[in-house]
Scaffold this active site. Structure first.
Site, PDB file in Angstrom:
ATOM      1  N   GLY A 285       0.829  -1.249  -0.052  1.00  0.00           N
ATOM      2  CA  GLY A 285       0.006  -0.315  -0.027  1.00  0.00           C
ATOM      3  C   GLY A 285       0.761   1.153  -0.001  1.00  0.00           C
ATOM      4  O   GLY A 285       0.572   2.189  -0.861  1.00  0.00           O
ATOM      5  N   CYS A 286       1.826   1.405   0.911  1.00  0.00           N
ATOM      6  CA  CYS A 286       2.877   2.470   0.946  1.00  0.00           C
ATOM      7  C   CYS A 286       3.652   2.605  -0.446  1.00  0.00           C
ATOM      8  O   CYS A 286       3.869   3.684  -0.783  1.00  0.00           O
ATOM      9  CB  CYS A 286       3.610   2.303   2.102  1.00  0.00           C
ATOM     10  N   THR A 287       3.780   1.625  -0.980  1.00  0.00           N
ATOM     11  CA  THR A 287       4.664   1.514  -2.240  1.00  0.00           C
ATOM     12  C   THR A 287       3.753   2.130  -3.326  1.00  0.00           C
ATOM     13  O   THR A 287       4.064   3.219  -4.106  1.00  0.00           O
ATOM     14  CB  THR A 287       5.244   0.214  -2.723  1.00  0.00           C
TER      15      THR A 287
END
Length: 229
Positions: A119-121
């Protein structure tokens, strides 16, 4: 007794083994039948246990997913219209970034939980993808997490990120912007980074705050908000 009588009497028992075989078969059949009778309920009870077990497993999964989606809460009182808190922190590459560097300029601050999870990526890739559009809207973009600089730089190099990544290991900026707070997952409560985005106007005031961000389409929504300022 004559020889013929002795022969007849000696033949008489010959029929008895045949007669004895029938009770043996009857006993065997009875034993087989009783064995089947014993096995029948065992199979039924095993099936009942399997169904009960699967029902319990489903209940546990539902409870886990329910607790995993519990909303995160921040303690910061930051709201739209407030003066954006000042900051001074290291960024990838070893430089220092301050809020004063973006005076008279719109600024997007996206706070992400950790470098490199899926998700952060996706979020960290989406903002650089729109870098030209943000620049055209007079808006700078910064990514912030509590990761040390080495982790931020590894994250940057792995995915070719062009957005500056700030390291806030002491959580000072995270707390000031309401991106640090209580989270709940699988029945456990803990403190961590809340996925949050803040849009600061050229006047230095908070124009928009997105809390509990859903990654898909988020960067595009922030760009539209920046364009409208």
């Amino acid at each position: 007794m004559s020889k013929k009588s002795r022969k007849k009497s000696s033949k008489a028992p010959s029929g008895s083994p045949t007669a004895k075989k029938k009770p043996l078969k009857t006993r065997a059949a009875t034993q087989t039948g009783s064995a089947k009778t014993r096995k029948g309920p065992a199979r039924k009870s095993a099936g009942t246990v399997a169904k009960a077990g699967s029902h319990k497993a489903a209940s546990k999964q539902l409870n886990s997913s329910k607790s995993a989606s519990a909303p995160a809460t921040a303690k910061s009182g930051l709201a739209e219209g407030h003066k954006a808190p000042a900051f001074r922190l290291p960024r990838d590459g070893g430089d220092v970034v301050t809020s004063a560097d973006f005076a008279d300029q719109k600024l997007v601050l996206f706070f992400y939980p950790r470098a490199d999870p899926p998700g952060c990526t996706r979020e960290a890739i989406d903002f650089p993808r729109l870098a030209d559009a943000f620049a055209a809207a007079g808006t700078a973009v910064l990514g912030i997490s509590a990761d040390p600089l080495k982790a931020q730089e590894k994250f940057r190099d792995k995915h070719g990120l062009t957005v500056p990544l700030i390291s806030d290991e002491q959580h000072k900026m995270l707390e000031a912007y309401g991106a640090w707070g209580e989270k709940s997952m699988y029945g456990k409560t803990f403190l961590g980074i809340l996925r949050t985005t803040v849009l600061v106007g050229a006047d230095g005031k908070v124009a928009r705050i997105w809390r509990n961000v859903r990654v898909d389409g988020h960067a595009d929504a922030v760009l539209e908000a920046a364009r409208s300022l």
